[in-house]
Design a protein around this motif. Sequence first.
Motif, PDB file in Angstrom:
ATOM      1  N   THR A  74     -22.653  22.350 -46.017  1.00 16.47           N
ATOM      2  CA  THR A  74     -23.024  23.433 -45.119  1.00 16.47           C
ATOM      3  C   THR A  74     -23.400  22.928 -43.742  1.00 16.47           C
ATOM      4  N   ALA A  75     -23.537  21.623 -43.567  1.00 13.96           N
ATOM      5  CA  ALA A  75     -23.815  21.083 -42.243  1.00 13.96           C
ATOM      6  C   ALA A  75     -22.595  21.199 -41.336  1.00 13.96           C
ATOM      7  N   MET A  76     -21.432  21.463 -41.928  1.00 14.44           N
ATOM      8  CA  MET A  76     -20.248  21.672 -41.124  1.00 14.44           C
ATOM      9  C   MET A  76     -20.329  23.064 -40.512  1.00 14.44           C
ATOM     10  N   ALA A  77     -20.363  23.112 -39.195  1.00  9.85           N
ATOM     11  CA  ALA A  77     -20.604  24.366 -38.501  1.00  9.85           C
ATOM     12  C   ALA A  77     -19.354  25.229 -38.465  1.00  9.85           C
ATOM     13  N   LYS A  78     -19.520  26.518 -38.732  1.00  4.98           N
ATOM     14  CA  LYS A  78     -18.421  27.475 -38.580  1.00  4.98           C
ATOM     15  C   LYS A  78     -18.337  27.921 -37.122  1.00  4.98           C
ATOM     16  N   GLU A  79     -19.487  28.125 -36.504  1.00  2.00           N
ATOM     17  CA  GLU A  79     -19.513  28.509 -35.096  1.00  2.00           C
ATOM     18  C   GLU A  79     -20.063  27.352 -34.306  1.00  2.00           C
ATOM     19  N   ILE A  80     -19.467  27.111 -33.167  1.00  2.00           N
ATOM     20  CA  ILE A  80     -19.872  25.988 -32.345  1.00  2.00           C
ATOM     21  C   ILE A  80     -20.523  26.518 -31.070  1.00  2.00           C
ATOM     22  N   LYS A  81     -21.481  25.794 -30.574  1.00  2.00           N
ATOM     23  CA  LYS A  81     -22.167  26.170 -29.344  1.00  2.00           C
ATOM     24  C   LYS A  81     -21.341  25.676 -28.157  1.00  2.00           C
ATOM     25  N   TYR A  82     -20.970  26.597 -27.276  1.00  2.00           N
ATOM     26  CA  TYR A  82     -20.230  26.238 -26.069  1.00  2.00           C
ATOM     27  C   TYR A  82     -21.212  25.726 -25.024  1.00  2.00           C
ATOM     28  N   ASN A  83     -20.759  24.778 -24.214  1.00  2.00           N
ATOM     29  CA  ASN A  83     -21.600  24.276 -23.139  1.00  2.00           C
ATOM     30  C   ASN A  83     -20.907  24.420 -21.793  1.00  2.00           C
ATOM     31  N   HIS A  84     -21.649  24.247 -20.730  1.00  2.00           N
ATOM     32  CA  HIS A  84     -21.128  24.260 -19.355  1.00  2.00           C
ATOM     33  C   HIS A  84     -20.357  25.541 -19.018  1.00  2.00           C
ATOM     34  N   ASN A  85     -20.803  26.665 -19.549  1.00  2.00           N
ATOM     35  CA  ASN A  85     -20.147  27.956 -19.291  1.00  2.00           C
ATOM     36  C   ASN A  85     -18.649  27.913 -19.572  1.00  2.00           C
ATOM     37  N   SER A  86     -18.281  27.232 -20.627  1.00  2.00           N
ATOM     38  CA  SER A  86     -16.873  27.098 -20.996  1.00  2.00           C
ATOM     39  C   SER A  86     -16.274  28.441 -21.379  1.00  2.00           C
ATOM     40  N   ILE A  87     -14.987  28.575 -21.094  1.00  2.00           N
ATOM     41  CA  ILE A  87     -14.240  29.729 -21.591  1.00  2.00           C
ATOM     42  C   ILE A  87     -14.136  29.558 -23.113  1.00  2.00           C
ATOM     43  N   THR A  88     -14.235  30.638 -23.850  1.00  2.00           N
ATOM     44  CA  THR A  88     -14.219  30.545 -25.314  1.00  2.00           C
ATOM     45  C   THR A  88     -12.793  30.376 -25.841  1.00  2.00           C
ATOM     46  N   VAL A  89     -12.683  29.837 -27.025  1.00  2.00           N
ATOM     47  CA  VAL A  89     -11.376  29.650 -27.652  1.00  2.00           C
ATOM     48  C   VAL A  89     -10.652  30.985 -27.822  1.00  2.00           C
ATOM     49  N   PRO A  90     -11.323  32.070 -28.277  1.00  2.00           N
ATOM     50  CA  PRO A  90     -10.596  33.347 -28.357  1.00  2.00           C
ATOM     51  C   PRO A  90     -10.028  33.797 -27.004  1.00  2.00           C
ATOM     52  N   ASP A  91     -10.748  33.555 -25.919  1.00  2.00           N
ATOM     53  CA  ASP A  91     -10.224  33.902 -24.591  1.00  2.00           C
ATOM     54  C   ASP A  91      -9.035  33.023 -24.213  1.00  2.00           C
ATOM     55  N   ILE A  92      -9.103  31.752 -24.567  1.00  2.00           N
ATOM     56  CA  ILE A  92      -7.999  30.828 -24.275  1.00  2.00           C
ATOM     57  C   ILE A  92      -6.735  31.270 -25.003  1.00  2.00           C
ATOM     58  N   LYS A  93      -6.875  31.708 -26.249  1.00  2.00           N
ATOM     59  CA  LYS A  93      -5.716  32.089 -27.059  1.00  2.00           C
ATOM     60  C   LYS A  93      -4.880  33.176 -26.388  1.00  2.00           C
ATOM     61  N   ASN A  94      -5.507  34.010 -25.576  1.00  2.00           N
ATOM     62  CA  ASN A  94      -4.788  35.075 -24.871  1.00  2.00           C
ATOM     63  C   ASN A  94      -4.100  34.590 -23.603  1.00  2.00           C
ATOM     64  N   LYS A  95      -4.307  33.324 -23.228  1.00  2.00           N
ATOM     65  CA  LYS A  95      -3.789  32.833 -21.947  1.00  2.00           C
ATOM     66  C   LYS A  95      -2.868  31.626 -22.089  1.00  2.00           C
ATOM     67  N   VAL A  96      -2.374  31.397 -23.303  1.00  2.00           N
ATOM     68  CA  VAL A  96      -1.432  30.296 -23.538  1.00  2.00           C
ATOM     69  C   VAL A  96      -0.230  30.812 -24.323  1.00  2.00           C
ATOM     70  N   ASP A  97       0.877  30.081 -24.243  1.00  2.00           N
ATOM     71  CA  ASP A  97       2.074  30.488 -24.993  1.00  2.00           C
ATOM     72  C   ASP A  97       2.326  29.573 -26.184  1.00  2.00           C
ATOM     73  N   PHE A  98       1.250  29.117 -26.810  1.00  2.00           N
ATOM     74  CA  PHE A  98       1.318  28.323 -28.029  1.00  2.00           C
ATOM     75  C   PHE A  98       0.105  28.691 -28.886  1.00  2.00           C
ATOM     76  N   LYS A  99       0.204  28.361 -30.164  1.00  2.00           N
ATOM     77  CA  LYS A  99      -0.896  28.643 -31.078  1.00  2.00           C
ATOM     78  C   LYS A  99      -2.010  27.617 -30.848  1.00  2.00           C
ATOM     79  N   VAL A 100      -3.249  28.086 -30.758  1.00  2.00           N
ATOM     80  CA  VAL A 100      -4.401  27.210 -30.553  1.00  2.00           C
ATOM     81  C   VAL A 100      -5.090  26.967 -31.898  1.00  2.00           C
ATOM     82  N   PHE A 101      -5.352  25.702 -32.194  1.00  2.00           N
ATOM     83  CA  PHE A 101      -6.002  25.309 -33.436  1.00  2.00           C
ATOM     84  C   PHE A 101      -7.395  24.769 -33.150  1.00  2.00           C
ATOM     85  N   THR A 102      -8.320  25.050 -34.049  1.00  2.00           N
ATOM     86  CA  THR A 102      -9.664  24.483 -33.936  1.00  2.00           C
ATOM     87  C   THR A 102     -10.034  23.852 -35.274  1.00  2.00           C
ATOM     88  N   PRO A 103     -10.780  22.757 -35.225  1.00  2.00           N
ATOM     89  CA  PRO A 103     -11.181  22.117 -36.474  1.00  2.00           C
ATOM     90  C   PRO A 103     -12.241  22.939 -37.191  1.00  2.00           C
TER      91      PRO A 103
END
Length: 172
Positions: free
Chosen positions: A22-51
Amino acid sequence: MITSIRLFIVLILILLSISSTTAMAKEIKYNHNSITVPDIKNKVDFKVFTPQKVPGGWTLETKTYPWGEKEKFTYIRLHYMDTNDTKLIIGIEQRKQLRLQDERLESNSKQVEINGYKGYFKEWGNSGQLDNNHGELITGGLLSWNQEGTHIEIDSMRLTEEKMLEIARSMK
């Protein structure tokens, strides 16, 4: 009495294995006001993978390219940082699929399997040496493969090849 002690030890081991899982996090804390992965997925023409297997406490900084572009990205980098947000633990670059050519790869690259796909791992040339800037032993290397139309490269100087492969194989 001995049976009770054995049962107690087994229960402790089970609890330890559950807590490490359970120490493996499902949600990760974003830093430096990063754009989120869900937002990135809408702005690329390839599938985005996350560990799916990253330790709890790591933070994520997303990088998008070309630099300064706001609407259409050609590639991205996910920078997973330590708990204090001071050390890059692992970088994951993604872009539209590239053709991997066996003959192009150097002889010290090793073929590996990642999620049913052929990949390559190349250890850093200075692996096993002390990094004088950070006082740490250099490990890891560069891991690359194509998965479902996306080219993925993972690099780390802090994680072993085995840990990098574990994270790569959890990419969903």
